[in-house]
Design an enzyme around this catalytic site. Structure first.
Site, PDB file in Angstrom:
ATOM      1  N   GLU A 162      -6.033 -12.175   4.750  1.00 15.18           N
ATOM      2  CA  GLU A 162      -6.029 -11.158   3.705  1.00 15.18           C
ATOM      3  C   GLU A 162      -4.766 -11.190   2.850  1.00 15.18           C
ATOM      4  OE1 GLU A 162      -7.951  -7.541   4.473  1.00 15.18           O
ATOM      5  OE2 GLU A 162      -9.654  -8.655   5.284  1.00 15.18           O
ATOM      6  N   HIS A 229      -3.553  -3.105   6.846  1.00 20.31           N
ATOM      7  CA  HIS A 229      -2.699  -4.234   6.505  1.00 20.31           C
ATOM      8  C   HIS A 229      -1.265  -3.909   6.915  1.00 20.31           C
ATOM      9  CE1 HIS A 229      -5.749  -5.243   3.129  1.00 20.31           C
ATOM     10  NE2 HIS A 229      -5.932  -6.078   4.122  1.00 20.31           N
ATOM     11  N   CYS A 346      -0.052  -2.547  -2.997  1.00 25.66           N
ATOM     12  CA  CYS A 346      -1.375  -3.183  -2.943  1.00 25.66           C
ATOM     13  C   CYS A 346      -1.737  -3.803  -4.281  1.00 25.66           C
ATOM     14  CB  CYS A 346      -2.448  -2.155  -2.581  1.00 25.66           C
ATOM     15  SG  CYS A 346      -2.593  -1.794  -0.827  1.00 25.66           S
TER      16      CYS A 346
END
Length: 417
Positions: A162, A229, A346
């Site tokens: 990711e 995350h 992000c």
């Protein structure tokens, strides 16, 4: 070569909606079914880019991807109008706006061949993100076409990757050799661990990092609390690691390695007793941008939710008063992104390189941001109700909006990708 850090933000796309597709992302789940505001979301993102420009930083952007994701829909044997609503929602997600998941980046000072390496993330854990890599790779290969870069395709999908959201780099400065920390998950209660250690090790090999790579497990407690995350509980910049006390499963060997290998290493740790995991995740304190300003001081660009969470604001005030590593804090409004589970960090991919090696169409200044804001104001939907994602009118509007921004930036190579 003059290496600086460029933050490439994802321009929030015209299909921005709240479908609650991301298992383990508490904000995404909480706001599922709410009415989204794509126009406001994109304008908030553009203003964040502008604020960083005005801090004296170099700023880039990536474009929204084609929505609906027609090629992916074709692979599963349907179209946006014929698809089951759940499949349609996965094809209409605007989640590529979170550019921290676009790729993992290793700058030239760290790599054996002296190139800046980028590996596009496969994002295979979540269906709505698993089809992003094709369009992301097309943009990476265009933006970083110079021989100064090596752009890699995704790690095979058996191994979940990711991107930079699970990767940190520590070095005395952006232009000096550093150490890269790959944070992987093992488990997290009811939620999947999205970054696999096998993917992280593959990327370290592709990037020719040798002994500059360190692998560390993310805390199971943090994953279970909603830190899907690593960048929800830790962020690094220069020689500074800013982390929650419970970010890592076994932090002692990680900290020992960083202390031994990063000149001037400094840990700024937030105790759980002062800011709980719940407050850290709710406010996205660690999903802030930790940046080195042109004068050398370090700044933290936080979501406004940090100022509104008492424990977080109190910690920030104490740290600033102590003259700690972080000397300046800026608050930005990215509420539309936050409601879907993505903070300031992000929204951006950090690339340390010489800006002269980047396709200038992907770099912004005030005039370009003004032009983009005008396109957003003219073409982005004001609101989207998630129950209407298969509306012919909405689909046509979204397709037209993306073509308008491509035209505004003269990036016609991306029309079909």
């Amino acid at each position: 070569m003059s290496i600086v850090e460029i933050n490439f933000d994802g321009l929030i796309g015209p299909s921005h909606n709240y479908a609650g597709l991301s298992l383990g992302n508490l904000a995404s789940a909480k706001n599922a079914g709410h009415i989204s505001q794509p126009r406001a979301a994109a304008l908030q993102g553009l203003e964040k880019m502008r604020a960083n420009l005005h801090l004296g930083l170099t700023q880039g952007l990536f474009l929204p991807q084609p929505r609906p994701a027609d090629a992916w829909l074709a692979e599963v044997g349907t179209t946006i109008m014929e698809a089951d609503p759940a499949i349609a929602a996965n094809a209409m997600s605007a989640s590529s706006m979170w550019a921290a998941n676009a790729a993992t980046v290793s700058p030239a000072p760290d790599t054996a061949d002296g190139k800046c390496h980028l590996t596009v993330a496969n994002l295979r854990t979540m269906p709505h993100r698993s089809h992003e890599w094709v369009a992301t790779l097309a943009q990476l290969r265009l933006a970083f076409a110079s021989s100064a870069f090596a752009v890699h395709g995704p790690v095979p999908p058996a191994f979940g990757d990711e991107g930079a959201a699970n990767h940190m780099r520590l070095a005395p400065s952006h232009g000096e050799a550093g150490v890269e920390v790959f944070v992987y998950g093992v488990s997290g209660g009811p939620f999947p661990a999205r970054q696999h250690v096998e993917a992280s090790k593959a990327i370290a090999r592709l990037h020719q990092l040798g002994d500059r790579a360190i692998f560390a497990a993310q805390s199971e407690e943090a994953i279970a609390a909603g830190a899907f995350h690593n960048d929800v509980v830790a962020v690094a910049n220069g020689p500074v690691l800013f982390a929650h006390e419970k970010a890592f499963e076994d932090k002692a060997p990680l900290l020992a390695a960083l202390d031994a290998r990063v000149p001037g290493f400094e840990l700024v740790e937030v105790p759980d007793a002062e800011v709980s995991l719940a407050d850290a995740i709710k406010s996205y304190l660690f999903n802030s941008q930790l940046l080195t300003l042109p004068g050398g001081e370090m700044a933290l660009v936080c979501p406004t939710e940090c100022a509104e969470t008492p424990s977080v604001k109190a910690w920030i005030d104490r740290h600033l008063a102590s003259n700690g590593a972080i000397r300046r804090v800026e608050f930005v409004d990215v509420r539309q992104s936050m409601a879907n589970g993505g903070g300031p960090a992000c929204l951006r991919l950090r690339v340390q390189c010489d800006p002269a090696d980047v396709d200038p169409r992907f770099l912004v200044d005030d005039a370009k941001l003004d032009r983009l804001a005008a396109v957003v104001g003219a073409h982005w939907p004001e609101e989207i109700d998630g129950r209407e994602l298969q509306s012919e009118t909405l689909v046509a509007t979204i397709r037209k909006a993306r073509l308008a921004v491509i035209d505004a930036l003269n990036l016609n190579e991306l029309t079909s990708s």
